[in-house]
Design a protein around this motif. Sequence first.
Motif, PDB file in Angstrom:
ATOM      1  N   VAL A  42       6.553   2.038   7.973  1.00 50.58           N
ATOM      2  CA  VAL A  42       5.618   1.628   6.937  1.00 50.58           C
ATOM      3  C   VAL A  42       4.477   2.650   6.929  1.00 50.58           C
ATOM      4  O   VAL A  42       4.034   3.105   7.989  1.00 50.58           O
ATOM      5  CB  VAL A  42       5.103   0.194   7.175  1.00 50.58           C
ATOM      6  N   ALA A  43       4.032   3.042   5.732  1.00 49.81           N
ATOM      7  CA  ALA A  43       2.961   4.032   5.607  1.00 49.81           C
ATOM      8  C   ALA A  43       1.621   3.403   5.983  1.00 49.81           C
ATOM      9  O   ALA A  43       1.287   2.313   5.528  1.00 49.81           O
ATOM     10  CB  ALA A  43       2.902   4.572   4.189  1.00 49.81           C
ATOM     11  N   LEU A  44       0.861   4.109   6.810  1.00 48.33           N
ATOM     12  CA  LEU A  44      -0.462   3.652   7.223  1.00 48.33           C
ATOM     13  C   LEU A  44      -1.560   4.220   6.331  1.00 48.33           C
ATOM     14  O   LEU A  44      -2.705   3.765   6.395  1.00 48.33           O
ATOM     15  CB  LEU A  44      -0.734   4.064   8.670  1.00 48.33           C
ATOM     16  N   ALA A  45      -1.232   5.203   5.536  1.00 47.80           N
ATOM     17  CA  ALA A  45      -2.175   5.861   4.634  1.00 47.80           C
ATOM     18  C   ALA A  45      -1.358   6.437   3.487  1.00 47.80           C
ATOM     19  O   ALA A  45      -0.142   6.616   3.622  1.00 47.80           O
ATOM     20  CB  ALA A  45      -2.910   6.985   5.370  1.00 47.80           C
ATOM     21  N   PRO A  46      -1.988   6.753   2.370  1.00 42.93           N
ATOM     22  CA  PRO A  46      -1.241   7.418   1.298  1.00 42.93           C
ATOM     23  C   PRO A  46      -0.699   8.760   1.797  1.00 42.93           C
ATOM     24  O   PRO A  46      -1.381   9.480   2.528  1.00 42.93           O
ATOM     25  CB  PRO A  46      -2.296   7.636   0.212  1.00 42.93           C
ATOM     26  N   ASP A  85       5.390  10.576  -3.775  1.00 42.60           N
ATOM     27  CA  ASP A  85       4.139   9.979  -3.300  1.00 42.60           C
ATOM     28  C   ASP A  85       4.450   8.621  -2.677  1.00 42.60           C
ATOM     29  O   ASP A  85       5.257   7.856  -3.205  1.00 42.60           O
ATOM     30  CB  ASP A  85       3.153   9.795  -4.457  1.00 42.60           C
ATOM     31  N   ILE A  86       3.799   8.331  -1.558  1.00 42.03           N
ATOM     32  CA  ILE A  86       3.993   7.075  -0.832  1.00 42.03           C
ATOM     33  C   ILE A  86       2.625   6.430  -0.662  1.00 42.03           C
ATOM     34  O   ILE A  86       1.705   7.047  -0.126  1.00 42.03           O
ATOM     35  CB  ILE A  86       4.637   7.312   0.546  1.00 42.03           C
ATOM     36  N   ALA A  87       2.478   5.193  -1.104  1.00 42.40           N
ATOM     37  CA  ALA A  87       1.209   4.472  -0.963  1.00 42.40           C
ATOM     38  C   ALA A  87       1.132   3.829   0.420  1.00 42.40           C
ATOM     39  O   ALA A  87       2.160   3.521   1.039  1.00 42.40           O
ATOM     40  CB  ALA A  87       1.101   3.394  -2.042  1.00 42.40           C
ATOM     41  N   ALA A  88      -0.081   3.625   0.888  1.00 43.85           N
ATOM     42  CA  ALA A  88      -0.282   2.892   2.143  1.00 43.85           C
ATOM     43  C   ALA A  88       0.364   1.519   2.009  1.00 43.85           C
ATOM     44  O   ALA A  88       0.236   0.857   0.981  1.00 43.85           O
ATOM     45  CB  ALA A  88      -1.769   2.757   2.441  1.00 43.85           C
ATOM     46  N   GLY A  89       1.102   1.119   3.045  1.00 41.42           N
ATOM     47  CA  GLY A  89       1.770  -0.175   3.040  1.00 41.42           C
ATOM     48  C   GLY A  89       3.180  -0.160   2.488  1.00 41.42           C
ATOM     49  O   GLY A  89       3.869  -1.178   2.514  1.00 41.42           O
ATOM     50  N   GLU A  90       3.640   0.987   2.012  1.00 41.08           N
ATOM     51  CA  GLU A  90       5.003   1.080   1.459  1.00 41.08           C
ATOM     52  C   GLU A  90       6.030   1.401   2.538  1.00 41.08           C
ATOM     53  O   GLU A  90       5.734   2.050   3.542  1.00 41.08           O
ATOM     54  CB  GLU A  90       5.083   2.157   0.377  1.00 41.08           C
TER      55      GLU A  90
END
Length: 117
Positions: free
Chosen positions: A63-67, A87-92
Motif C-alpha cells: 500500500v502506498a504511504l505517500a503519492p 501515478d499512485i495516490a497515498a493509500g492505493e
Amino acid sequence: MVSDKSAVESQRAAKPASTRRVLAVDARDNVANALEALDSGDHFEVLGRVMAVRTPVPMGHKVALAPIAAGDAVVKYGQAIGRASADIAAGEHVHAHNVASLFDDWLSAHESLAGRR
C-alpha cells in the motif's frame, strides 16, 4: 468539528494498538506490506502516522504511504524495488499493475558490461 487528535484516537480504538496491519521499516519507505487484507476506508498506523486505504489491498501486497509519481522509485525496506508505471495516490494498492520492475534495467546494464548488447 472533530480534532485531528480525537480522530486518531478513535481510529486507534477501533483496533487494539498491538495489532499491526502493515509493515514498513525505514523512514524512506513509500510503501508498506499489508499484513492482512485492507479494505477501502480502513485506517492503519505506520511510521508514526495514520493512513487511510483508498483501494482494497490483499494481504501480502503493498500500500502506498505517500503519492508516487509515474517514473518515481517505489521504496520498500529503504531500497528501490521498482518504478511506478502510473501515478499512485497515498493509500492505493501497489503491485504489478502499477509498478515496473527494476530487473530489466539491471539485466540490460549487466548484459552491456558483458558485451552481450
